[in-house]
Structures are given as C-alpha cells and as structure tokens.
Design a protein around this motif. Sequence first.
Motif, PDB file in Angstrom:
ATOM      1  N   ASP A 335       0.832  -1.206   0.000  1.00  0.00           N
ATOM      2  CA  ASP A 335       0.000   0.000   0.000  1.00  0.00           C
ATOM      3  C   ASP A 335       0.869   1.260   0.000  1.00  0.00           C
ATOM      4  O   ASP A 335       0.562   2.245  -0.694  1.00  0.00           O
ATOM      5  CB  ASP A 335      -0.928   0.005   1.217  1.00  0.00           C
ATOM      6  CG  ASP A 335      -1.997  -1.086   1.120  1.00  0.00           C
ATOM      7  OD1 ASP A 335      -2.214  -1.612   0.006  1.00  0.00           O
ATOM      8  OD2 ASP A 335      -2.606  -1.416   2.159  1.00  0.00           O
ATOM      9  N   GLU A 336       1.936   1.226   0.824  1.00  0.00           N
ATOM     10  CA  GLU A 336       2.822   2.382   0.866  1.00  0.00           C
ATOM     11  C   GLU A 336       3.473   2.621  -0.490  1.00  0.00           C
ATOM     12  O   GLU A 336       3.588   3.761  -0.945  1.00  0.00           O
ATOM     13  CB  GLU A 336       3.904   2.182   1.931  1.00  0.00           C
ATOM     14  CG  GLU A 336       3.427   2.358   3.359  1.00  0.00           C
ATOM     15  CD  GLU A 336       4.566   2.295   4.344  1.00  0.00           C
ATOM     16  OE1 GLU A 336       5.720   2.051   3.904  1.00  0.00           O
ATOM     17  OE2 GLU A 336       4.315   2.483   5.548  1.00  0.00           O
ATOM     18  N   LYS A 337       3.925   1.520  -1.096  1.00  0.00           N
ATOM     19  CA  LYS A 337       4.552   1.661  -2.409  1.00  0.00           C
ATOM     20  C   LYS A 337       3.557   2.200  -3.430  1.00  0.00           C
ATOM     21  O   LYS A 337       3.903   3.047  -4.268  1.00  0.00           O
ATOM     22  CB  LYS A 337       5.115   0.327  -2.886  1.00  0.00           C
ATOM     23  CG  LYS A 337       5.902   0.434  -4.189  1.00  0.00           C
ATOM     24  CD  LYS A 337       6.493  -0.886  -4.600  1.00  0.00           C
ATOM     25  CE  LYS A 337       7.371  -0.715  -5.855  1.00  0.00           C
ATOM     26  NZ  LYS A 337       6.676  -0.072  -6.956  1.00  0.00           N
ATOM     27  N   ALA A 339       1.028   4.062  -2.750  1.00  0.00           N
ATOM     28  CA  ALA A 339       0.834   5.480  -2.454  1.00  0.00           C
ATOM     29  C   ALA A 339       2.030   6.305  -2.932  1.00  0.00           C
ATOM     30  O   ALA A 339       1.869   7.399  -3.491  1.00  0.00           O
ATOM     31  CB  ALA A 339       0.631   5.672  -0.944  1.00  0.00           C
ATOM     32  N   GLU A 340       3.252   5.756  -2.696  1.00  0.00           N
ATOM     33  CA  GLU A 340       4.442   6.458  -3.166  1.00  0.00           C
ATOM     34  C   GLU A 340       4.447   6.560  -4.684  1.00  0.00           C
ATOM     35  O   GLU A 340       4.798   7.602  -5.242  1.00  0.00           O
ATOM     36  CB  GLU A 340       5.698   5.740  -2.679  1.00  0.00           C
ATOM     37  CG  GLU A 340       5.929   5.841  -1.180  1.00  0.00           C
ATOM     38  CD  GLU A 340       7.115   5.019  -0.741  1.00  0.00           C
ATOM     39  OE1 GLU A 340       7.743   4.371  -1.614  1.00  0.00           O
ATOM     40  OE2 GLU A 340       7.420   5.021   0.470  1.00  0.00           O
ATOM     41  N   ASP A 341       4.076   5.454  -5.333  1.00  0.00           N
ATOM     42  CA  ASP A 341       4.023   5.478  -6.798  1.00  0.00           C
ATOM     43  C   ASP A 341       3.022   6.519  -7.289  1.00  0.00           C
ATOM     44  O   ASP A 341       3.270   7.213  -8.283  1.00  0.00           O
ATOM     45  CB  ASP A 341       3.659   4.095  -7.335  1.00  0.00           C
ATOM     46  CG  ASP A 341       4.763   3.076  -7.115  1.00  0.00           C
ATOM     47  OD1 ASP A 341       5.902   3.494  -6.832  1.00  0.00           O
ATOM     48  OD2 ASP A 341       4.480   1.864  -7.225  1.00  0.00           O
ATOM     49  N   GLU A 342       1.891   6.599  -6.568  1.00  0.00           N
ATOM     50  CA  GLU A 342       0.885   7.578  -6.965  1.00  0.00           C
ATOM     51  C   GLU A 342       1.401   9.000  -6.753  1.00  0.00           C
ATOM     52  O   GLU A 342       1.191   9.886  -7.589  1.00  0.00           O
ATOM     53  CB  GLU A 342      -0.398   7.362  -6.153  1.00  0.00           C
ATOM     54  CG  GLU A 342      -1.515   8.356  -6.450  1.00  0.00           C
ATOM     55  CD  GLU A 342      -2.014   8.293  -7.893  1.00  0.00           C
ATOM     56  OE1 GLU A 342      -2.717   9.225  -8.306  1.00  0.00           O
ATOM     57  OE2 GLU A 342      -1.704   7.303  -8.600  1.00  0.00           O
ATOM     58  N   GLU A 343       2.105   9.199  -5.599  1.00  0.00           N
ATOM     59  CA  GLU A 343       2.677  10.518  -5.349  1.00  0.00           C
ATOM     60  C   GLU A 343       3.723  10.864  -6.407  1.00  0.00           C
ATOM     61  O   GLU A 343       3.792  12.001  -6.895  1.00  0.00           O
ATOM     62  CB  GLU A 343       3.315  10.558  -3.950  1.00  0.00           C
ATOM     63  CG  GLU A 343       2.318  10.557  -2.810  1.00  0.00           C
ATOM     64  CD  GLU A 343       1.451  11.804  -2.813  1.00  0.00           C
ATOM     65  OE1 GLU A 343       1.960  12.892  -3.137  1.00  0.00           O
ATOM     66  OE2 GLU A 343       0.248  11.686  -2.513  1.00  0.00           O
ATOM     67  N   LYS A 344       4.537   9.832  -6.755  1.00  0.00           N
ATOM     68  CA  LYS A 344       5.540  10.069  -7.792  1.00  0.00           C
ATOM     69  C   LYS A 344       4.873  10.393  -9.133  1.00  0.00           C
ATOM     70  O   LYS A 344       5.334  11.254  -9.880  1.00  0.00           O
ATOM     71  CB  LYS A 344       6.447   8.848  -7.932  1.00  0.00           C
ATOM     72  CG  LYS A 344       7.409   8.644  -6.774  1.00  0.00           C
ATOM     73  CD  LYS A 344       8.267   7.415  -6.988  1.00  0.00           C
ATOM     74  CE  LYS A 344       9.224   7.212  -5.834  1.00  0.00           C
ATOM     75  NZ  LYS A 344      10.050   5.977  -6.015  1.00  0.00           N
ATOM     76  N   ARG A 345       3.787   9.654  -9.400  1.00  0.00           N
ATOM     77  CA  ARG A 345       3.088   9.905 -10.660  1.00  0.00           C
ATOM     78  C   ARG A 345       2.566  11.329 -10.704  1.00  0.00           C
ATOM     79  O   ARG A 345       2.721  12.041 -11.709  1.00  0.00           O
ATOM     80  CB  ARG A 345       1.934   8.908 -10.825  1.00  0.00           C
ATOM     81  CG  ARG A 345       1.216   9.011 -12.172  1.00  0.00           C
ATOM     82  CD  ARG A 345      -0.045   8.192 -12.168  1.00  0.00           C
ATOM     83  NE  ARG A 345      -1.031   8.709 -11.238  1.00  0.00           N
ATOM     84  CZ  ARG A 345      -1.799   9.772 -11.471  1.00  0.00           C
ATOM     85  NH1 ARG A 345      -1.680  10.439 -12.619  1.00  0.00           N
ATOM     86  NH2 ARG A 345      -2.670  10.185 -10.572  1.00  0.00           N
ATOM     87  N   LYS A 346       1.936  11.744  -9.577  1.00  0.00           N
ATOM     88  CA  LYS A 346       1.414  13.106  -9.528  1.00  0.00           C
ATOM     89  C   LYS A 346       2.545  14.123  -9.619  1.00  0.00           C
ATOM     90  O   LYS A 346       2.424  15.151 -10.308  1.00  0.00           O
ATOM     91  CB  LYS A 346       0.631  13.320  -8.235  1.00  0.00           C
ATOM     92  CG  LYS A 346      -0.671  12.538  -8.162  1.00  0.00           C
ATOM     93  CD  LYS A 346      -1.380  12.799  -6.842  1.00  0.00           C
ATOM     94  CE  LYS A 346      -2.705  12.042  -6.761  1.00  0.00           C
ATOM     95  NZ  LYS A 346      -3.385  12.268  -5.457  1.00  0.00           N
ATOM     96  N   ASN A 348       5.446  13.642 -10.989  1.00  0.00           N
ATOM     97  CA  ASN A 348       5.964  13.626 -12.359  1.00  0.00           C
ATOM     98  C   ASN A 348       5.056  14.404 -13.306  1.00  0.00           C
ATOM     99  O   ASN A 348       5.525  15.120 -14.198  1.00  0.00           O
ATOM    100  CB  ASN A 348       6.124  12.187 -12.845  1.00  0.00           C
ATOM    101  CG  ASN A 348       7.274  11.477 -12.159  1.00  0.00           C
ATOM    102  OD1 ASN A 348       8.193  12.115 -11.655  1.00  0.00           O
ATOM    103  ND2 ASN A 348       7.223  10.156 -12.125  1.00  0.00           N
TER     104      ASN A 348
END
Length: 758
Positions: A335-337, A339-346, A348
């Motif tokens: 879940d953290e990953k 969320a991190e991936d989503e934050e990175k996507r946003k 980016n």
Amino acid sequence: MTLWRNLVVALVAAFALAACSSSNDPEPMAMPDPEPTPEERCTADGGVWTDGSCISAADDAYNTALAAIAEAETEAQAQAAVNAAVEAGISAAQLRALNAAVTARTDALAAAAAAAQRAMLVAGAMCEATTEECVAAHNALIAALQGDVNRLAADADATNAQQEAAQEALDAAIEKRDMVQMAMDELDRTTTAGREVGEAMDAARGLETDRSAEAIAAAKVEIEEARQAAGDDDSYAERIAMAQRYVDRAEERNVVDMAVMAATTAADGLTESSDADAVTAAQALIDAAKMAVADAEHLTDAEKAAHNATITSDERLVTLAKNRNDAAEAKRLADEKAAEDEEKRKANEAMAATAAKLYAGISAPSGTAGSPAVDDRIAAYNADDTAIVVSVDVNPDDTTVPTPINLSEDEDTTVAANHGWTGKRYADPAGGDMVEAYVYSNVAAPEPGDKFGQVGVTTPVEGYEYGLNSDGELAITSGTNDGANVAFTGVTRTAGTETFHLPDPNDVTQSRIRIPGSYHGVSGNYYCTPGTPADGCSAAVAEEGFTLAGNTWTFRPGNPEARVMDSADTDYASYGWWLRKAANDGPFVASAFVGNKGDAPAALDATDTGALRGTATYMGGAAGKYALASSTGGTNDAGHFTARATLNATFAETHQISGTIDNFIGADGQSREWSIKLNDSIVSDAGVIAGDPDDTNDTGAQMTVWTIGDGPAAASGQWSGVLQEAGDDNVPQVATGTFYTEYGTAGRMVGAFGANVQ
C-alpha cells in the motif's frame, strides 16, 4: 591334464630309445604307471582337495578364514584370519565378505559381553542387604539401563514396545534402589547423623510431588543439617549427594516448567491483532524454553520429550501469527509503495507541466535595461540601486511596451552564497503575477579603518576618522553622517520610524535622551535633545541603518581609540536570474541578467588593457533556470540551478576568452551530470566579451554547447559578458556575463555568472 600328457610322452620316448639300443633279442615290454587319481590331479594343478572336490587355493583360504572368524574369541583373532586369507590371494569380493563377517562376529562378541555384564549387574542388584555395596550395585544397573533407554531413543528402527520395556526396567531398578536406601535410612535413624540424613532424604524425595519454593527451601535446610551431623563420616556422603540431586532436579524442573509455561502463555495470547513485537517476544520465550530443556541435566528423556512437544505446539502458534504479520506487513508495504508510486506519478505529472511551461518561457536576455521596449527580456538595478527592475513583454505578438516591475529585497528569505558571491532574493510584493529574482553579488567584507576620534579636535587629523568636542562627542548632522553607520542596541525595526523618549518628560533636570548603540562600528551612546520633551526624538529606517530625523544628535564612543569599521560595501558587480509566473497558473517567462550596483567595478581603460599579455583564470559561480521537457516519456526536470563558472582569458594581440559552467546543483538539491561549454570569444580592450576569434566579420555573442552525461548537443544559444575593474597590474579582476543554451529540442537553460581573477 598337462602333467598327465607329459607323462605319456616321456613313456613313449623311453620305449623308443630302448628299442633302438637293444640287441636283436627281443626284451619283454615294461608296463605303464597307473593313471593319477582325481585328488593327485587336483594337487598337481595347484588346487586343494576338500570334501571330495577340488577347489582353488584362494577359495580354500577364504573358507578357512571364514571358519576361524566364526570361532574367534576376540576381534584381533578374527582380523588375523582375514590377514592370512589376504596373503593367500583371495579376491576383492571375498575380502569384503570376510570384513563383514568380522563386523558381525565383533558385534556378537560385544552383545555377549553386554549380556554377561547385564546379567552380572542384575545379579548384583538382587541383593536385599541394607548396605552401601547393595546401593552401588543398583546404581550400576540403573546406569546401564539408562544407557539402553538412550540408545533406543536414538535408534530410528527401535519400536515403541522396545522403548517402553527399557523405560519400565529402568524405573523398576530405581524403585528397588530407593527401597534399599530407605531401609538403610531407617537403620541409620538410631544415630543422630543417620536420623538427620534420613530426614534430609525424606524431604528431598518429597520434592517429587511438591516442588514449591517452601518445600525446596526446607529440603535445603535438612540437607545442610545432615552435612553438619555427618561431619567427616564419608558413609553418608552418597545419600546426602542423592538428596542434593533431588533438590537440583526439583529446581531444574521448576525452571523448565516456568520457561515452558511462559512460552505457552505468550503463544496462546497471540491474536490476529498482535504486532511484530508481540510475535518476537513470544519467539524469544520459546527459544528460552528450548534452551532450558536442552540444558537440563536432571530431566529424563521422557520429560524432555513432553516439554519439547509442548514447545513445538507453541511454535506453531507463533509461526501462524508471524505469517499473519508478514502478510499484513507485505500489504502495508504494498500500500505504501502504491501510495508512493501515486505521489511520484502526480509529482511527475506536475513536473512535466512545470517543465513544459518553463521550457516555453526560457529565453536569452534581450532589450536595454532602463529603456522598456517591445520584446523585452531584461533586468537590472534601478537608478538609485534600491531595487531590481524587470522589463518583460509577456505577449511579444503585440506592440505594447511592457511596464517595468520593481522587485524589492526579500529580507525574510535566506539565499546561500554561491562560490563566495552573496545571495539575495528580490520579489514583487504586489498581488497578481509572481515575479522574483535571485541576485548574487561580489560584496567585499568590511575592514577596520582609522581610530574613531580625538577629543577637542574639530577637524580630524591623520589616523583618526572624526574630531570630537570637549565632551568627547561627535555631532551628527542629519543626512550627512548617518544612514548605514547608525545602529541602535535592541532595536529590530525593519520599516517605519522608531521614537525615543525621556525617562520622565516632566523632569526638567533631564534634557537629553541616551540611547545605546554603535556608530561606524564603534559602540557607545547616542544623545538627543528633543525640541518638545513629550515628542521625544525619532529615527527612520533607511535602506541600511537609520536616518536621524531633526533635533540635535551626538554620539559618544565608549573608546575613542577604537577603530571604525567600513560600512557595508555598496559598490559591486552582480549577476542573477528572474522569473515571472502569470496569475491563475498562466505562462512562465524566465531569463538572466548582470549588472553593477553603485560606482564599481570600474570599466577597463582600453589604453592600459590593450597592452596586456599573458593569461588569467577567473573562477566563481553561475545560476539560472533550466527545463528538460518531454512528451514521450523522457526526462522532465525544471527549476533553478547553481553551478561553478571557470573562464580562461589569453591577453595576446587579440584578447580571447572561453569558459565552462559545471558542477550543477538542480532544483532538488542534487547534482546534475551537466556541463556548458562557452565557446572561444573575443575580448575587446574595454573588456566586452563578443566576437568570433576565427571570423572577424562575426562580432556577435558566441555559441554554447550543453553536455548531459557523455552526450554533447549541437552548438546553440549564445553567451556574452564583460571583464572589468583593472587591478594594479591592469589585469581585469572581475568577469560577469549571461548565457543561453539548448539541448536539442529537449532542454533549455538560461543563466548568468560572476567570477574573480585567481
């Protein structure tokens, strides 16, 4: 058969010889020898005749050795038979068979010896006498039976019935030994020592059913009293030692029981909500219980097995809980990953949007500072050096002349120095568009000057900055001696007017206000005589320091011999970048600039610098804006940067200079593997950097080459600048300039640099 044929041939030859040598008279013919028996033929062929058949010598040696091994009384005798057979030349297969026979015979001899020993021990343990010898015989049998139990426990082929029978025999022997010991105890009770030893044994045996702390303590007391009563009489030593073993066993069993119970309690208490710490704690208790059981010296194998079975069950519960936690932790990490991936996507996406906007808005400086015009991209200090003025045409397609934007110093934002040049931020305080500039300046540090002043001297003399009146005070004329030199202790006002009052305006004996502070870097006290006592005296915040308004002001230094400090440098070269962000998430515009504040550094004297020869190196910093924008999944990166600037000048008949911008630090504070080459350019005698050394017709700004990693882009953009402030040797001391470069269609950068001669 070969021997038999040879014999026949010999007889025929003999008969022929006799015929040749005889007279004419015939001799009677001799009769042949009888034919050999099978036994003779066997022997003649090297065999051995045994039981009516012929066998090889090796087979005979093998049979002989096999019989000897079966009759051997010791392992050595059996091995000697094998050695004799080997000398007779037996085969490898026969040797393996004999070695197996030796092993079997040795095992049989050992089993017979063990049986005889066991029979002897059993016979010795059948005694009923109440003697130490009888007890010793029982102990010997118990040791042997314990060995049987241990061997069967380790034997994977042993049956449960065999193990139970061995344990029953051991238990029976222990019971018989204890009965004999009890009888001896009863006999010994007729003496004090015997009675004490007997009571100790009773207390110790009682621990088999009651292992409470009180019972163990009581048994220890009884054993100690028995030791004291027995004294040097060794006849009681074995029984006292036995009683101590009961105590040791009871204590050990309690320790093991508690360890196992603690592990079980912890394991049973694990639930679906138990965290990793609880699981770890339970596992630690299980490990401690395992160790306690393994280290126990007085527990039987059956007791250890029971405890280990409980521990195994506990460990299953811990494993289940650990698996649950591992699964939960894996989900949490997933879940953290996510969320991190989503934050990175946003991030980016946001960076891509910013990079695209900044890419479109980056351009080389254009226009003339102080003269707003269409298509401007220029900034500089204003006329009185109090602000940065940005002139930017936000819509180059029309003919509207842009309105200059004044940027004030942002005193709340700290900007780190860049390679020794002081940093400041300037910004437009008004709403709407956001306009800011980062400026780096070659500000000299203050240095100590002359002594402050001489008392009673109206005109300062050599070595002194001021003349002081007879009271040792300096009269301060508003607008002449104030400003940057004035500082008040404890006053932190950054705008407006600070007013000072008499302690008591109604006290006619007080005519002056005393204010602690410093003047020209020397501490002391200010004195002001207000025109109206109730109004006090005032001082207005200036660009630097305070302006003393009206009334009569003086300053008395604490030490007139203290040296003054030069005021902050107000004449210096600067470089920087600026950015305009349109309101409502509108477009960006960014560029760079250089400029001088105050009267320095001075322009070069073409007469002097024209004769310069040799070389000079300039080192300093660079700063600006960059954007790497990709719409196809490539790199998106944008923001402001700082870097190192290095320029190398050659003062020959035609002055030339080139440079490198490297050691980039990006907007995220991380280094970038970039470098910018500033191509060779002409330097005029007046210090202006522009022109192609190889083409006298090209008098414009020269190009740049942006390299990312090992990949340089094609030459692009432009750079220009100026060398100024000649030193005592006429070598220019300062270099400033701007540059603009492109990395194909993927990147744009604009920046400025400032460097000092090395």
